[in-house]
Design a protein around this motif. Structure first.
Motif, PDB file in Angstrom:
ATOM      1  N   ARG A 197     -52.476  -3.527  -2.353  1.00  0.00           N
ATOM      2  CA  ARG A 197     -52.553  -3.582  -0.820  1.00  0.00           C
ATOM      3  C   ARG A 197     -53.686  -2.789  -0.260  1.00  0.00           C
ATOM      4  NH1 ARG A 197     -46.749  -3.356  -0.901  1.00  0.00           N
ATOM      5  NH2 ARG A 197     -46.880  -1.258  -0.432  1.00  0.00           N
ATOM      6  N   ALA A 198     -53.812  -1.698  -0.948  1.00  0.00           N
ATOM      7  CA  ALA A 198     -54.918  -0.544  -0.582  1.00  0.00           C
ATOM      8  C   ALA A 198     -56.443  -1.210  -0.775  1.00  0.00           C
ATOM      9  CB  ALA A 198     -54.647   0.738  -1.206  1.00  0.00           C
ATOM     10  N   SER A 199     -56.339  -1.923  -2.107  1.00  0.00           N
ATOM     11  CA  SER A 199     -57.838  -2.778  -2.358  1.00  0.00           C
ATOM     12  C   SER A 199     -58.081  -3.679  -1.445  1.00  0.00           C
ATOM     13  CB  SER A 199     -57.489  -3.247  -4.042  1.00  0.00           C
ATOM     14  OG  SER A 199     -57.136  -1.763  -4.858  1.00  0.00           O
ATOM     15  N   LEU A 200     -57.086  -4.525  -1.378  1.00  0.00           N
ATOM     16  CA  LEU A 200     -57.240  -5.760  -0.340  1.00  0.00           C
ATOM     17  C   LEU A 200     -57.646  -5.052   1.069  1.00  0.00           C
ATOM     18  CD1 LEU A 200     -57.098  -8.600  -0.329  1.00  0.00           C
ATOM     19  CD2 LEU A 200     -54.783  -8.563   0.405  1.00  0.00           C
ATOM     20  N   ALA A 201     -56.986  -3.935   1.381  1.00  0.00           N
ATOM     21  CA  ALA A 201     -57.282  -3.554   2.867  1.00  0.00           C
ATOM     22  C   ALA A 201     -58.704  -3.130   2.998  1.00  0.00           C
ATOM     23  CB  ALA A 201     -56.252  -2.322   3.236  1.00  0.00           C
ATOM     24  N   ILE A 202     -59.251  -2.372   1.876  1.00  0.00           N
ATOM     25  CA  ILE A 202     -60.515  -1.775   1.804  1.00  0.00           C
ATOM     26  C   ILE A 202     -61.485  -2.950   1.726  1.00  0.00           C
ATOM     27  CG2 ILE A 202     -62.140  -0.739   0.419  1.00  0.00           C
ATOM     28  CD1 ILE A 202     -59.920   1.179  -0.348  1.00  0.00           C
ATOM     29  N   LEU A 203     -61.150  -4.157   0.953  1.00  0.00           N
ATOM     30  CA  LEU A 203     -62.322  -5.320   0.827  1.00  0.00           C
ATOM     31  C   LEU A 203     -62.192  -5.737   2.136  1.00  0.00           C
ATOM     32  CD1 LEU A 203     -61.200  -6.537  -2.501  1.00  0.00           C
ATOM     33  CD2 LEU A 203     -63.273  -5.659  -1.815  1.00  0.00           C
ATOM     34  N   ARG A 204     -61.210  -6.264   2.867  1.00  0.00           N
ATOM     35  CA  ARG A 204     -61.234  -6.660   4.429  1.00  0.00           C
ATOM     36  C   ARG A 204     -61.766  -5.889   5.233  1.00  0.00           C
ATOM     37  NH1 ARG A 204     -55.057  -8.787   4.145  1.00  0.00           N
ATOM     38  NH2 ARG A 204     -55.321 -10.953   3.588  1.00  0.00           N
ATOM     39  N   SER A 205     -61.939  -4.495   5.202  1.00  0.00           N
ATOM     40  CA  SER A 205     -62.815  -3.727   5.938  1.00  0.00           C
ATOM     41  C   SER A 205     -64.138  -3.359   5.640  1.00  0.00           C
ATOM     42  CB  SER A 205     -61.740  -2.559   6.671  1.00  0.00           C
ATOM     43  OG  SER A 205     -61.450  -1.886   5.320  1.00  0.00           O
ATOM     44  N   ALA A 206     -64.413  -3.871   4.449  1.00  0.00           N
ATOM     45  CA  ALA A 206     -65.514  -3.462   3.828  1.00  0.00           C
ATOM     46  C   ALA A 206     -66.847  -3.723   4.663  1.00  0.00           C
ATOM     47  CB  ALA A 206     -65.863  -4.281   2.559  1.00  0.00           C
ATOM     48  N   PRO A 207     -67.062  -4.839   5.257  1.00  0.00           N
ATOM     49  CA  PRO A 207     -68.248  -5.003   6.574  1.00  0.00           C
ATOM     50  C   PRO A 207     -68.198  -4.155   7.456  1.00  0.00           C
ATOM     51  CG  PRO A 207     -67.065  -7.146   6.016  1.00  0.00           C
ATOM     52  CD  PRO A 207     -65.997  -5.713   5.419  1.00  0.00           C
ATOM     53  N   ALA A 208     -67.008  -3.641   8.109  1.00  0.00           N
ATOM     54  CA  ALA A 208     -66.815  -2.686   9.131  1.00  0.00           C
ATOM     55  C   ALA A 208     -67.491  -1.147   8.456  1.00  0.00           C
ATOM     56  CB  ALA A 208     -65.647  -2.449   9.735  1.00  0.00           C
ATOM     57  N   LEU A 209     -66.981  -1.047   7.436  1.00  0.00           N
ATOM     58  CA  LEU A 209     -67.263   0.252   6.655  1.00  0.00           C
ATOM     59  C   LEU A 209     -68.629   0.498   6.291  1.00  0.00           C
ATOM     60  CD1 LEU A 209     -64.267   0.896   4.246  1.00  0.00           C
ATOM     61  CD2 LEU A 209     -64.351   1.804   6.519  1.00  0.00           C
ATOM     62  N   LEU A 210     -69.393  -0.898   5.743  1.00  0.00           N
ATOM     63  CA  LEU A 210     -70.638  -1.073   5.542  1.00  0.00           C
ATOM     64  C   LEU A 210     -71.713  -0.659   6.593  1.00  0.00           C
ATOM     65  CD1 LEU A 210     -72.723  -1.356   3.091  1.00  0.00           C
ATOM     66  CD2 LEU A 210     -72.441  -3.685   3.535  1.00  0.00           C
ATOM     67  N   PHE A 211     -71.204  -1.229   8.180  1.00  0.00           N
ATOM     68  CA  PHE A 211     -71.857  -1.306   9.188  1.00  0.00           C
ATOM     69  C   PHE A 211     -71.869   0.240   9.576  1.00  0.00           C
ATOM     70  CE2 PHE A 211     -72.261  -1.547  13.535  1.00  0.00           C
ATOM     71  CZ  PHE A 211     -73.375  -2.125  13.751  1.00  0.00           C
ATOM     72  N   VAL A 212     -70.832   0.991   9.427  1.00  0.00           N
ATOM     73  CA  VAL A 212     -71.071   2.377  10.011  1.00  0.00           C
ATOM     74  C   VAL A 212     -71.715   3.222   9.158  1.00  0.00           C
ATOM     75  CG1 VAL A 212     -69.219   4.213  10.257  1.00  0.00           C
ATOM     76  CG2 VAL A 212     -68.604   2.133  10.964  1.00  0.00           C
ATOM     77  N   ALA A 213     -71.546   2.947   7.628  1.00  0.00           N
ATOM     78  CA  ALA A 213     -72.314   3.773   6.832  1.00  0.00           C
ATOM     79  C   ALA A 213     -74.060   3.547   6.961  1.00  0.00           C
ATOM     80  CB  ALA A 213     -72.161   3.318   5.225  1.00  0.00           C
ATOM     81  N   VAL A 214     -74.308   2.283   7.253  1.00  0.00           N
ATOM     82  CA  VAL A 214     -75.659   2.001   7.731  1.00  0.00           C
ATOM     83  C   VAL A 214     -76.240   2.462   8.732  1.00  0.00           C
ATOM     84  CG1 VAL A 214     -77.233   0.058   8.346  1.00  0.00           C
ATOM     85  CG2 VAL A 214     -75.665  -0.251   6.541  1.00  0.00           C
ATOM     86  N   VAL A 215     -75.372   2.618   9.920  1.00  0.00           N
ATOM     87  CA  VAL A 215     -75.507   3.387  11.201  1.00  0.00           C
ATOM     88  C   VAL A 215     -75.979   4.764  11.251  1.00  0.00           C
ATOM     89  CG1 VAL A 215     -74.870   3.616  13.514  1.00  0.00           C
ATOM     90  CG2 VAL A 215     -74.719   1.420  12.707  1.00  0.00           C
ATOM     91  N   VAL A 216     -74.851   5.391  10.401  1.00  0.00           N
ATOM     92  CA  VAL A 216     -74.951   6.855  10.151  1.00  0.00           C
ATOM     93  C   VAL A 216     -76.308   7.305   9.507  1.00  0.00           C
ATOM     94  CG1 VAL A 216     -73.933   8.798   9.020  1.00  0.00           C
ATOM     95  CG2 VAL A 216     -72.555   7.067  10.353  1.00  0.00           C
ATOM     96  N   LEU A 217     -76.462   6.385   8.341  1.00  0.00           N
ATOM     97  CA  LEU A 217     -77.476   6.672   7.411  1.00  0.00           C
ATOM     98  C   LEU A 217     -78.923   6.606   8.229  1.00  0.00           C
ATOM     99  CD1 LEU A 217     -78.972   7.224   4.572  1.00  0.00           C
ATOM    100  CD2 LEU A 217     -78.782   4.676   4.282  1.00  0.00           C
TER     101      LEU A 217
END
Length: 335
Positions: free
Chosen positions: A7-27
């Motif tokens: 469940r944790a892996s699936l939740a991370i994969l589903r939210s991966a685009p949002a996490l990637l976007f935040v990482a890109v903006v911060v970087l």
């Protein structure tokens, strides 16, 4: 039964685009202070509009487990015809014309895919080269310029927001309504998940597939109009390899390459994410030769995330057969 780790892996994969976007903006915010300016974000939205519009059409095709590799060529054909023969048309008429030409381009794809049963990959790869060759022939490989009304559309706006962003928002709202509230939207998911099952359930699969490729072509024409109005001219590189960021945007937004999962809202978000990366690279004065490498890396990540999502979801939905203890004991006695 889902385990906690699954469940944790699936939740991370589903939210991966949002996490990637935040990482890109911060970087990029750390590396380039100008990145956080409001005007810069407005530029990102304006520049991502044409990819986002085409990605909406591509999303519908991907939901069917199909693909359309010819969207970039369709954009170029539309721009060449509009610039050469209809240069003085008002912007709304030029928009309608290019959308109609794109729909015709999509209908040709649909005719071969649905009518003759040829694989979508083969058909759209062929029309990619045919369309680009046709546009080069019409333009004699020369640059084609947009008329003043179209150019005014690309430079104008309303309430401080560019017409390109308004067009993207309108396309997104209509597509969301179609996806969530119409039988056609539900058919897309049913066909993409199980085409034979959808046919047995009475869904008009051939008509839905035909209409979807026409719709994808129409949105390619509309995206071509937005891009043509922004750059004011179309050279031989217009729309070149545009299919890759379009597909990447859809997959980054959660649409599966295997059909049946995803949505247009995520695809628009994916297009904005890709443009954010390109914008950040420009602000950092990065070597332009790095751009294709970065976009390729994004596509690779998108496909990797999609394959991982598919693998985990397949494992979660796999039928579990549990043997009752009494049955097992009777089998032992019988043997």
């Amino acid at each position: 039964m889902q385990t906690t780790s699954t469940r944790a892996s699936l939740a991370i994969l589903r939210s991966a685009p949002a996490l990637l976007f935040v990482a890109v903006v911060v970087l990029f915010a750390i590396l380039a202070p100008r990145f956080l300016e409001v005007q810069n974000f407005a530029n990102i939205l304006t520049q991502s509009a044409n990819v986002a519009i085409v990605a909406v059409g591509m999303t519908f095709v991907l939901l069917l487990a199909g693909v359309d590799l010819s969207v970039g060529a369709a954009m170029y054909v539309c721009a060449a015809v509009a610039g050469l023969y209809f240069k003085d048309l008002p912007a709304p008429a030029a928009m309608a014309l290019m959308t109609a030409i794109g729909a015709l381009f999509g209908a040709i794809n649909a005719l071969f895919i649905v009518g003759l049963g040829i694989a979508a990959f083969v058909v759209t790869l062929a029309t990619l080269f045919v369309g680009r060759g046709l546009a080069l022939h019409l333009s004699q490989t020369k640059m084609v310029f947009a008329g003043d009304p179209v150019l005014t559309f690309g430079q104008g706006g309303f309430l401080g927001i560019s017409y390109a962003v308004w067009t993207m928002a309108a396309v997104l709202l209509v597509a969301l309504w179609v996806q969530q509230w119409t039988p056609y939207g539900r058919y897309l998911y049913a066909i993409g998940a199980d085409r034979d099952g959808a046919r047995k359930a009475g869904i008009p699969v051939r008509r839905v597939v035909f209409a979807t490729y026409v719709l994808c072509g129409a949105l390619a024409g509309l995206g071509g109009f937005v891009s043509f109005s922004q750059v004011a001219a179309a050279s031989s590189g217009f729309g070149l390899q545009k299919e890759f960021p379009v597909i990447a945007a859809a997959v980054l937004g959660g649409t599966s390459l295997f059909g049946g999962r995803g949505g247009v809202l995520g695809s628009v978000f994916g297009a904005i994410l890709i443009q954010t990366v390109q914008n950040g690279l420009v602000l950092l004065n990065a070597n332009p030769y790095l751009y294709p490498l970065v976009i390729s890396a994004i596509i690779f990540i998108a496909v990797l995330l999609d394959s991982q999502r598919t693998r985990i979801l397949a494992r979660l939905t796999r039928r579990q057969i549990r043997i009752e203890p009494g049955i097992e004991a009777r089998r032992s006695t019988a043997t």
